[in-house]
Design an enzyme around this catalytic site. Structure first.
Site, PDB file in Angstrom:
ATOM      1  CE  LYS A   5      -9.404  -2.076   3.890  1.00 21.26           C
ATOM      2  NZ  LYS A   5      -9.110  -0.686   3.437  1.00 21.26           N
ATOM      3  CE1 TYR A  34      -7.525   0.990   8.451  1.00 17.39           C
ATOM      4  CE2 TYR A  34      -9.716   0.054   8.643  1.00 17.39           C
ATOM      5  CZ  TYR A  34      -8.494   0.129   8.011  1.00 17.39           C
ATOM      6  OH  TYR A  34      -8.244  -0.672   6.908  1.00 17.39           O
ATOM      7  NE  ARG A  51      -5.954  -1.473  -1.323  1.00 22.78           N
ATOM      8  CZ  ARG A  51      -5.185  -0.957  -0.385  1.00 22.78           C
ATOM      9  NH1 ARG A  51      -4.021  -0.426  -0.691  1.00 22.78           N
ATOM     10  NH2 ARG A  51      -5.582  -0.941   0.882  1.00 22.78           N
ATOM     11  CG  ASN A 102      -8.976   0.173  -0.205  1.00 26.68           C
ATOM     12  OD1 ASN A 102      -9.456  -0.457   0.726  1.00 26.68           O
ATOM     13  ND2 ASN A 102      -8.016   1.060  -0.041  1.00 26.68           N
ATOM     14  CG  HIS A 138      -5.518  -3.232   6.701  1.00 22.15           C
ATOM     15  ND1 HIS A 138      -5.159  -1.921   6.882  1.00 22.15           N
ATOM     16  CD2 HIS A 138      -4.763  -3.955   7.574  1.00 22.15           C
ATOM     17  CE1 HIS A 138      -4.226  -1.868   7.836  1.00 22.15           C
ATOM     18  NE2 HIS A 138      -3.977  -3.090   8.267  1.00 22.15           N
ATOM     19  CD  GLU A 154      -2.249  -2.855  11.365  1.00 23.45           C
ATOM     20  OE1 GLU A 154      -2.273  -1.621  11.190  1.00 23.45           O
ATOM     21  OE2 GLU A 154      -2.165  -3.675  10.430  1.00 23.45           O
TER      22      GLU A 154
HETATM   23  P1  ATP Z   1      -4.877   0.068   4.544  1.00 25.35           P
HETATM   24  O1  ATP Z   1      -4.376   0.767   5.795  1.00 25.35           O
HETATM   25  O2  ATP Z   1      -6.374  -0.237   4.602  1.00 25.35           O
HETATM   26  O3  ATP Z   1      -4.040  -1.096   4.159  1.00 25.35           O
HETATM   27  P2  ATP Z   1      -3.544   2.016   2.954  1.00 25.35           P
HETATM   28  O4  ATP Z   1      -2.417   1.864   3.926  1.00 25.35           O
HETATM   29  O5  ATP Z   1      -3.268   1.796   1.499  1.00 25.35           O
HETATM   30  O6  ATP Z   1      -4.743   1.069   3.321  1.00 25.35           O
HETATM   31  P3  ATP Z   1      -4.352   4.380   4.428  1.00 25.35           P
HETATM   32  O7  ATP Z   1      -3.891   5.729   4.043  1.00 25.35           O
HETATM   33  O8  ATP Z   1      -3.755   3.706   5.619  1.00 25.35           O
HETATM   34  O9  ATP Z   1      -4.211   3.442   3.114  1.00 25.35           O
HETATM   35  O10 ATP Z   1      -5.929   4.454   4.591  1.00 25.35           O
HETATM   36  C1  ATP Z   1      -6.631   3.457   5.303  1.00 25.35           C
HETATM   37  C2  ATP Z   1      -7.925   3.154   4.593  1.00 25.35           C
HETATM   38  O11 ATP Z   1      -8.781   4.295   4.683  1.00 25.35           O
HETATM   39  C3  ATP Z   1      -7.799   2.906   3.085  1.00 25.35           C
HETATM   40  O12 ATP Z   1      -7.426   1.590   2.775  1.00 25.35           O
HETATM   41  C4  ATP Z   1      -9.208   3.218   2.629  1.00 25.35           C
HETATM   42  O13 ATP Z   1     -10.106   2.128   2.906  1.00 25.35           O
HETATM   43  C5  ATP Z   1      -9.573   4.396   3.512  1.00 25.35           C
HETATM   44  N1  ATP Z   1      -9.277   5.661   2.814  1.00 25.35           N
HETATM   45  C6  ATP Z   1      -8.047   6.205   2.587  1.00 25.35           C
HETATM   46  N2  ATP Z   1      -8.133   7.369   1.909  1.00 25.35           N
HETATM   47  C7  ATP Z   1      -9.469   7.577   1.707  1.00 25.35           C
HETATM   48  C8  ATP Z   1     -10.231   8.603   1.070  1.00 25.35           C
HETATM   49  N3  ATP Z   1      -9.638   9.661   0.498  1.00 25.35           N
HETATM   50  N4  ATP Z   1     -11.581   8.467   1.047  1.00 25.35           N
HETATM   51  C9  ATP Z   1     -12.200   7.409   1.630  1.00 25.35           C
HETATM   52  N5  ATP Z   1     -11.550   6.406   2.252  1.00 25.35           N
HETATM   53  C10 ATP Z   1     -10.201   6.483   2.294  1.00 25.35           C
HETATM   54 MG    MG Z   2      -2.682   1.953   6.054  1.00 25.62          MG
END
Ligand code: ATP
Ligand code: MG
Length: 140
Positions: free
Chosen positions: A11, A51, A104, A114, A117, A128
């Site tokens: 990212k 997303y 992370r 973070n 992805h 994806e």
């Molecule tokens: P990713 O899909 O990016 O691999 P993930 O599966 O661990 O991450 P998801 O719940 O799918 O987490 O959330 C997608 C992305 O949205 C997160 O990686 C983060 O960048 C962002 N995100 C998630 N929760 C929050 C939050 N509370 N505040 C801000 N951004 C968030």
């Molecule tokens: Mg995710």
């Protein structure tokens, strides 16, 4: 456990800090092969499409802005149980909860910024991967 492919994104917070190589080393040390990779700049609209599943979440707009704020490196990782293995190497979404040694835990700046992805299931991995790559770009 079967050989799988998963979609990974390094990212903007990580590309900005020149962490591509350090993150790739974590994947390779875990036995994941980077079988496709390119550095691209997403528009906010493209980030929003990728997303779309999070459209109703309060952080959606912030997430799309962030993903379009600098280049990203999109990748296909391949290996035994690659989808779960990649998520293990990535660590929990919030770096405060991420296990020591994970990407992370070491590199993420916040729950939003973070660093990586990773796809979360075989169906989403296939969708994806085809969002970013054509079959011709993937050489296993
Ligand atoms: P990713 O899909 O990016 O691999 P993930 O599966 O661990 O991450 P998801 O719940 O799918 O987490 O959330 C997608 C992305 O949205 C997160 O990686 C983060 O960048 C962002 N995100 C998630 N929760 C929050 C939050 N509370 N505040 C801000 N951004 C968030
Ligand atoms: Mg995710």
């Amino acid at each position: 456990m079967a050989t799988e492919r998963t979609l990974s994104i390094i990212k903007p917070d990580a590309t900005r800090r020149n962490l591509t190589g350090k993150i790739n080393a974590k994947f390779e040390e875990a036995g994941l092969r980077i079988i496709a990779q390119k550095r691209i700049q997403l528009t906010k609209a493209q980030a929003g499409e990728f997303y779309a599943v999070h459209k109703e979440r309060p952080f959606y707009d912030e997430l799309c802005e962030f993903m379009a704020s600098a280049p990203v490196v999109v990748q296909v990782l391949e290996g035994e149980g690659a989808i779960a293995k990649n998520r293990e190497v990535m660590g929990a979404t919030n770096p405060a909860d991420a296990a020591p040694g994970t990407i992370r835990a070491e590199f993420a700046e916040s729950v939003g910024e973070n660093s990586v992805h990773g796809s979360d299931a075989p169906e989403t991995a296939a969708e994806e991967i085809s969002f970013y790559f054509s079959g011709l770009e993937i050489v296993g």
